[in-house]
Every structure is written in structure tokens, then in C-alpha cells.
Motif scaffolding. Structure first.
Motif, PDB file in Angstrom:
ATOM      1  N   ALA A 266     -17.509 -17.863   4.404  1.00 44.82           N
ATOM      2  CA  ALA A 266     -18.938 -17.696   4.162  1.00 44.82           C
ATOM      3  C   ALA A 266     -19.542 -18.951   3.542  1.00 44.82           C
ATOM      4  O   ALA A 266     -20.615 -19.418   3.950  1.00 44.82           O
TER       5      ALA A 266
ATOM      6  N   THR B 264     -20.304 -17.279   9.115  1.00 47.15           N
ATOM      7  CA  THR B 264     -20.443 -15.916   8.614  1.00 47.15           C
ATOM      8  C   THR B 264     -19.704 -14.905   9.479  1.00 47.15           C
ATOM      9  O   THR B 264     -19.300 -13.847   8.980  1.00 47.15           O
ATOM     10  N   GLN B 265     -19.524 -15.196  10.774  1.00 49.53           N
ATOM     11  CA  GLN B 265     -18.810 -14.256  11.640  1.00 49.53           C
ATOM     12  C   GLN B 265     -17.340 -14.150  11.229  1.00 49.53           C
ATOM     13  O   GLN B 265     -16.794 -13.056  11.104  1.00 49.53           O
TER      14      GLN B 265
ATOM     15  N   ALA C  19     -16.248 -14.937   8.362  1.00 54.12           N
ATOM     16  CA  ALA C  19     -16.264 -14.376   7.008  1.00 54.12           C
ATOM     17  C   ALA C  19     -16.235 -12.857   7.060  1.00 54.12           C
ATOM     18  O   ALA C  19     -15.438 -12.200   6.383  1.00 54.12           O
TER      19      ALA C  19
ATOM     20  N   VAL D 282     -22.671 -12.361   2.209  1.00 55.13           N
ATOM     21  CA  VAL D 282     -22.727 -12.747   3.624  1.00 55.13           C
ATOM     22  C   VAL D 282     -23.953 -12.123   4.290  1.00 55.13           C
ATOM     23  O   VAL D 282     -24.690 -12.787   5.028  1.00 55.13           O
ATOM     24  N   TYR D 283     -24.163 -10.822   4.034  1.00 51.90           N
ATOM     25  CA  TYR D 283     -25.331 -10.176   4.629  1.00 51.90           C
ATOM     26  C   TYR D 283     -26.635 -10.810   4.115  1.00 51.90           C
ATOM     27  O   TYR D 283     -27.619 -10.936   4.867  1.00 51.90           O
TER      28      TYR D 283
ATOM     29  N   ARG E 132     -27.016 -13.940   3.275  1.00 50.26           N
ATOM     30  CA  ARG E 132     -27.150 -15.221   3.968  1.00 50.26           C
ATOM     31  C   ARG E 132     -27.627 -15.015   5.403  1.00 50.26           C
ATOM     32  O   ARG E 132     -28.371 -15.846   5.942  1.00 50.26           O
ATOM     33  N   GLN E 133     -27.229 -13.892   6.033  1.00 49.17           N
ATOM     34  CA  GLN E 133     -27.650 -13.599   7.402  1.00 49.17           C
ATOM     35  C   GLN E 133     -29.057 -12.996   7.467  1.00 49.17           C
ATOM     36  O   GLN E 133     -29.584 -12.784   8.560  1.00 49.17           O
TER      37      GLN E 133
END
Length: 740
Positions: free
Chosen positions: A215, A220-221, A223, A254-255, A257-258
Motif C-alpha cells: 500500500a 493497492t491491488q 496490498a 488502503v480503501y 487511498r482508493q
């Protein structure tokens, strides 16, 4: 091949399970168990395990271990189980480390303790893991990398996998702080593969840490792939509470950041729940959870809702003095405050907090955070129209670097993960080749079997005619054998009838002779009644009447004996009929013993004996013929009473008659024992005791069919055994064994 693999798995499962149980034991539970340990050897073993599994990264744990180390050294001084020099050095280092702040000499003392443990070939992975935060606390981050690389090289030569796992873990964290995500993830995955063999908790932690590093690297994937895998493993290994906090927080970040704010908020709330599950570290974890939830709310433009959470996090930080980086991760309270004030257009406060965040990251040598904070400062000053400050923080360079990282992040894959993929592919190719070889072998075997089958068919065809002819001859022979068998059965029946008749005739002869003699005597007495004077006749009549009554009683008794002989013979021929039913043998034995004793006392009112019972409480109901088995037990108990009565008549006052009835459950059946301390039997008597019509009782008192009938009931009716053990003058024991 499969059975070999299965056998190896069974052989290895014991040691592997023991390793997991040892290294994953809960420290608090094991420490509490010391209160119930009395034996010094056991207490010493528990104390050694406490040293092995403790997490020394927390100050309270370091202080908690000190008195336990003192007790360990005291006990070992008495028992002398091992060389305790490494533990003495550990106590020195731990006392220095337990100071707040840690004494700078603690690092050298702890390194010396690990050196001594290595010299003693003692595995100390948890102690090595705890050394990483000690380097950080003393601001010796470069020395941390050098130390663990040297230790890793030494442990590789020794093949010490547990200590290697700890070194890979420490180096993974070191490279992450340096911003070298390739090396960080490679070392973390290597640590995970080694921890998988003995410590599920750290195995899951390193999978989670790999996801968090991905991450930070921008992928991110990958991660989410590792973080979701970590959650699945936590469910499988039943890892609950605060131990799941790291994974939950990483997924929330992570979520965030997405831009998936609802999912990020849901996991932030889960982090709150996990933080509150451990009272000992609740405050620390709660502070991290508050900062993360504030960051999510700011991302959702809910600025006012984020403020209370930031204030609570600030209060906890003021009281706990949380470092910029810790065991839980990076504590980015200052950066979150800066985002909050920036959202409210309070730019002076935002600038103050961005500068504080940058200063703390610089002091902690957090290379993982410095690029991001520099980029944020550059953007902030640029937005404020302050080009000098923006130029100072290299706005153009950092903006470009940030853009490149975002564009290339999706293609970043750690070196070791590539190695793992290659290893998996090579293993798959090897398996395919192995399967191909097996398939070729199966085809060859199938062809051989087909050829053999064809040959068998030809042979069977040639033998078919011979077998058919032989079958015809066998049928004729079988018919002749059946006729002979029927004749033999009829002969055996008549032989048995003859034997039974002879036995009955032999046994009935004595009572019938007695009855005949008493009848003749009675007739003579009646003839004498008419002779003599009247006085003499009266006296004679009285004597004759008395004699007649006695003779009639004798005739009646011998008639009853003849009837009993016929009844026993009939029972002998009918024993074993009926269907077995599940029966409580303890209850059956108790009833039979009481019936025998009461019956014997009725005939002998002055007789007394001690009746002992030892019934197995775990005895299961057994399928028996209750009436037949009760008859056997009554007969054995009655014989035992006769035996102790005979010995009592011989020894009188110096003897106490005793009878014992016992039951016991064994793996192969049920056992019932009837014992006495009577006159006993000689070996010659024991050899004949189960033969029909054999008896040791005086003439007229026994038929000799009781034990023969009992033997047939147990042997033929129940498929069991009846054995006798006896010694003259000491007693007799009958043992009944019945199958379950």
C-alpha cells in the motif's frame, strides 16, 4: 505414493503441533498458571517458556518479566538444569531497558545476552524481534540494519530457521522505514514462510505487513490481496481482538487511498472495536484508531465530525507521549491535524502541524514518510503563493516523483514474490512431469493386466469343462455326505438319550433304594403292632408311629431328590435357549448372592458368614440370558457357602467365613468372580469338577449336576468361560468371563 505422504504427515504432525502450541501460548495465561505449580522443576520449565514467548516491545512486559527472571535464576541455582549465564545477562539488559527512557547501555547488554544464547544454541526469535524497537527507541536505525544482516548471515550458516525468521522480520521493517519497499516486502515474505512452520500469529502478521508495504509502495491491488489473505488466516487460526487491529487499520488505509470512503469508515470502526478488546494496551491502540477514523472523515469532507476524534487522540498522545513510529505503525496525528486545519482554511495552524510532522519524521529517520510530507509542504506553500518556501521543499522535484510513483505503483512487484511465483511454477512443472511418468507407468501396467486377463480367460475356458464335470461329481458326493450326516445326527441323538437315561437311572437308584428300604421297615413295624400286652402295645405303638413318621420323611426327602435329579437333567438338556437381553450384571450378581445366602440360612439358621461385594461402577449392560446366568451365580454362591461351613465346622472359633462376589469391565469382556475362604479343592478334584454327576458332597446331599449345568450355560449359552482356582485349606475362586 499417497500413503507415503499420509504417513509422513502423521509422523510430522505431532512435532509441528507441539511447536505451534509452545510458541503461540498466551503469555498472561501461562504466567497465571505459575500460581498452581508446586514442583520446582515444572515452575522452572514454565519460566523458561515465559522468557521465550514474551513480547518485550512493551514497557509493562519488560517490567513484568524481571521478577520472573529472578525466580528462574534462583530455581536453576538449586536444580542446576542448564547454564544460566545467558539469563543473567538478559536480566542486566532488561533492567536497563525497563527504565523510562531506556538506558543507552541497554542495547549493548541485550546484544550480549543474544550472543550468549547463540553460544548455548538456544533459539530466541521473540527476543530478536524485540531488539528492533530498542534500536528505534535509541535512534540507532542504521545500526539496526547492520546488526540484523550480520545475525541473519550467522543463522543461515547454522540453519537456525526460527532466529532467521525474526531477522527477516526486523529487516523487513528496517527497509520499509528506509522507503526500500522491494527489499522490505521480500524480507517480510521470507519471514512469513519461515514463521508458517512454528508460529501462526507472526506468519499472519508478516502477510499483513507485506500488504501494508505494498500500500505504501502504491500498489493497492497487491496490498488488498495480502491483507484479505491475512484476514482469512486470522479467521482460520481464530486470532481475535487486538491482534487483528493491524490488519483492520491497514485495510482501512488502503480503501481511504482508493477513495472508497464507506469501506474505509467501516474498517476504521472495526479498528475501534478491536482496540477496546485488550485493557492493557487499549489506550495506545485507541489513539491510532482515532487518528485513522479522523483521516477517513476528512476524506469524506466531514470536517466537524472529525474534530472530536482528533481531540481525543491528542489527549491520549499528551499523556502517553506516543512516538512517531511504534509497534502499531506510524502515528500520523500531526499530519491529520494539518489536513483538518487545511480543510477549515486555517492555514497558519495547518502550516504548524505540517512542519511538526516533517520534523518528527526527520528526527525518527522515517524515510517512508519524508517524501510524502515534503510533497505536502511543497503543495501547501505553492497553494499559499509562497514560492520561496515551495522552492525550499523542492516542489517540482517532489511533485514529479509523486506522479511517477503513482503511475508506476501498479507495476511494482517485490523480488521475492517473483521468486515465490517461479518456485511455484517449477513445482507445478515437476508435478506434471511426475504425473506424466505415473500415467505412462499406469498404461504399461494396464497393458500387462490386459494380456494377463486374456491368458486367464483362455485358461478358464480350458478348465470350464473340467470344472463342470467335477461339479457333477461333487453334487453326488454332497448328497451322499448329507445322508451320512443325517444318520450320524440320529445316532448322536440316541447316544445322548442313552447317556441321559443311564445317568438318570444311576442317580435315581440311590433314592429309590432308600425309599424301598424305608417302606419295608415301615411294613414290618406295622406287623409288630398287634403283639404284646396292652401297656406294651401302647408303648410299642408310640415308638412305631415315631419310626413311621421318620420313615415317611425320609421317603419324602428322597422322592424330592429324585424329582430334583430329573429337573436338573432336563435343565441340562434345555440350557442356552432364549434370546439374550442387555442386563445390569451388578444388579443380577447382587440379587443372586442375596438369594443364595438367604436360602442357605433358611436350612442352616445358626450359620453366619461375611458377604463381600466389589461391583465395577463403570460396568456396561451385557447381553445375557438373565435366568440362566442367575442360576449359575446362585449355584456358585451356594457351593461357596457349603465350603466355608465345612471349614467352620473344622476350625470353629479361629475361623471367620467370608464370601466375595466381584464384577469388572475389561476391554475384551466382562468378568464375574465368586471367591470363598473355605476348605478348597485338590488338583484332582478341580480336574473333574465340571463333569456331570461328579460331587464331593456326602451321599444324598448333591446330584453332581450343578457345576456341569453352570459350565454349559456359560460355555454354550453365552460363549464365555468358567474357570476355577483353588488351594486346599485356603479357599476357592470361580471366574466367569463373558464377551461384550
Amino acid at each position: 505414493m499417497k500413503w507415503i505422504i499420509t504417513l509422513l504427515a502423521l509422523l510430522l504432525s505431532g512435532p509441528l503441533s507441539a511447536q505451534y502450541k509452545y510458541w503461540e501460548t498466551d503469555y498472561d495465561s501461562l504466567s497465571h498458571s505459575l500460581h498452581g505449580q508446586v514442583a520446582d522443576t515444572t515452575r522452572l520449565r514454565v519460566l523458561v517458556q515465559l522468557v521465550d514467548i514474551i513480547d518485550l516491545s512493551e514497557l509493562r512486559r519488560r517490567r513484568q518479566l524481571l521478577p520472573q527472571l529472578d525466580e528462574l535464576l534462583t530455581l536453576n541455582k538449586q536444580l542446576k538444569k542448564f547454564d544460566d549465564v545467558p539469563y543473567q545477562q538478559l536480566r542486566i539488559g532488561l533492567r536497563l531497558w525497563a527504565q523510562d527512557p531506556p538506558n543507552p547501555q541497554a542495547l549493548a547488554a541485550m546484544q550480549q545476552a543474544i550472543f550468549l544464547f547463540d553460544e548455548a544454541n538456544r533459539e530466541v526469535p521473540r527476543l530478536l524481534i524485540a531488539m528492533a524497537p530498542l534500536f528505534n527507541q535509541l535512534r540507532q536505525v542504521p545500526a539496526r540494519g547492520v546488526y540484523f544482516r550480520e545475525k541473519l548471515a550467522a543463522y543461515r550458516l547454522r540453519g537456525n530457521k526460527k532466529n532467521m525468521a525474526a531477522c527477516y522480520l526486523a529487516l523487513g521493517g528496517y527497509y520499509r522505514h528506509k522507503g526500500d519497499y522491494n527489499q522490505s516486502i521480500s524480507h517480510l515474505l521470507r519471514a512469513a514462510d519461515l514463521f508458517r512452520e512454528f508460529d501462526h500469529t507472526h506468519y499472519v502478521n508478516e502477510i499483513m505487513a507485506s500488504g501494508a508495504a505494498y500500500a505504501d509502495w502504491g500498489n493497492t491491488q497487491r496490498a488488498l490481496y495480502y491483507l484479505r489473505q491475512a484476514m482469512e488466516l486470522e479467521n482460520a487460526y481464530k486470532i481475535e481482538g487486538v491482534k487483528r487491529f493491524f490488519t483492520i487499520e491497514a485495510i482501512s488505509k488502503v480503501y481511504l487511498r482508493q477513495g472508497r470512503y464507506q469501506e474505509a469508515l467501516r474498517y476504521a470502526n472495526m479498528g475501534f472495536k478491536a482496540a477496546l478488546s485488550d485493557s492493557a494496551v487499549k489506550a495506545v491502540y485507541t489513539a491510532y484508531a482515532l487518528v485513522q477514523k479522523s483521516a477517513v472523515l476528512l476524506g469524506m469532507n466531514q470536517t466537524e465530525q472529525a474534530y472530536p476524534f482528533l481531540r481525543r487522540a491528542q489527549h491520549l498522545d499528551d499523556s502517553l507521549h506516543l512516538p512517531m513510529t511504534g509497534r502499531v505503525g506510524e502515528f500520523e496525528l500531526e499530519a491529520t491535524w494539518a489536513q483538518y486545519h487545511d480543510a477549515r482554511h486555517d492555514y497558519p495552524q495547518a502550516e504548524k502541524h505540517w512542519l511538526r510532522a516533517y520534523q518528527k519524521a526527520t528526527a525518527a529517520r522515517m524515510d517512508v514518510l519524508l517524501p510524502r510530507y515534503l510533497a505536502q509542504l511543497s503543495r501547501f506553500y505553492d497553494a499559499q503563493g509562497r514560492p520561496a518556501e515551495a522552492q525550499r521543499y523542492s516542489r517540482a522535484y517532489l511533485t514529479l516523483a509523486d506522479t511517477l510513483n503513482a503511475a508506476e505503483g501498479a507495476f511494482h512487484v517485490a523480488q521475492y514474490e517473483g521468486e515465490r511465483i517461479e518456485q511455484a511454477q517449477n513445482a507445478q512443472i515437476a508435478n506434471l512431469r511426475h504425473e506424466q511418468a505415473l500415467q505412462a507407468l499406469r498404461i504399461k501396467q494396464r497393458n500387462l493386466l490386459l494380456g494377463g486377463a486374456l491368458l486367464v480367460v483362455i485358461l478358464l475356458s480350458g478348465l470350464g469343462v473340467f470344472i463342470y464335470r467335477q461339479l457333477q461329481n461333487n453334487r453326488r458326493t454332497l448328497q451322499q455326505l448329507r445322508q451320512a450326516q443325517n444318520q450320524l445326527v440320529q445316532s448322536e441323538k440316541w447316544a445322548f438319550v442313552g447317556e441321559l437315561s443311564a445317568g438318570i437311572a444311576h442317580e435315581l437308584q440311590n433314592p429309590l433304594n432308600f425309599m424301598k428300604n424305608f417302606a419295608e421297615v415301615s411294613t414290618k413295624l406295622m406287623d409288630e403292632m398287634g403283639n404284646g400286652t396292652s401297656v406294651q402295645q401302647n408303648n410299642l405303638q408310640q415308638e412305631i408311629m415315631t419310626g413311621l413318621r421318620q420313615n415317611l420323611r425320609e421317603i419324602s426327602e428322597h422322592g424330592l431328590r429324585a424329582s430334583a435329579i430329573i429337573k436338573n437333567m432336563l435343565e441340562h438338556s434345555r440350557s442356552g435357549t432364549g434370546q439374550p437381553v442387555p442386563t445390569d450384571l451388578n444388579k443380577l450378581a447382587a440379587e443372586a448372592a442375596q438369594l443364595a445366602y438367604k436360602g442357605f440360612r433358611t436350612q442352616n439358621p445358626t450359620f453366619n458368614a461375611t458377604l463381600k461385594t466389589e461391583y465395577d461402577p463403570e460396568l456396561r449392560p451385557a447381553p445375557v440370558l438373565p435366568q440362566d446366568l442367575s442360576r449359575v451365580l446362585i449355584n456358585l454362591c451356594t457351593n461357596a457357602l457349603h465350603a466355608v461351613q465345612q471349614r467352620q465346622q473344622i476350625e470353629q472359633a479361629n475361623y471367620k467365613p467370608e464370601i466375595c462376589v466381584c464384577t469388572a469391565q475389561h476391554s475384551n469382556g466382562v468378568e464375574i468372580r465368586v471367591c470363598d475362604n473355605g476348605v478348597g479343592m485338590s488338583e484332582s478334584v478341580q480336574r473333574q469338577i465340571f463333569e456331570p454327576f461328579f460331587t464331593t458332597k456326602p451321599a444324598g446331599e448333591g446330584t453332581g449336576l450343578g457345576l456341569s449345568l453352570s459350565y454349559d450355560i456359560i460355555k454354550k449359552g453365552h460363549g464365555g468361560s468358567l474357570n476355577v482356582s483353588s488351594e486346599v485349606g485356603k479357599g476357592t475362586e470361580f471366574i466367569i468371563t463373558l464377551p461384550c
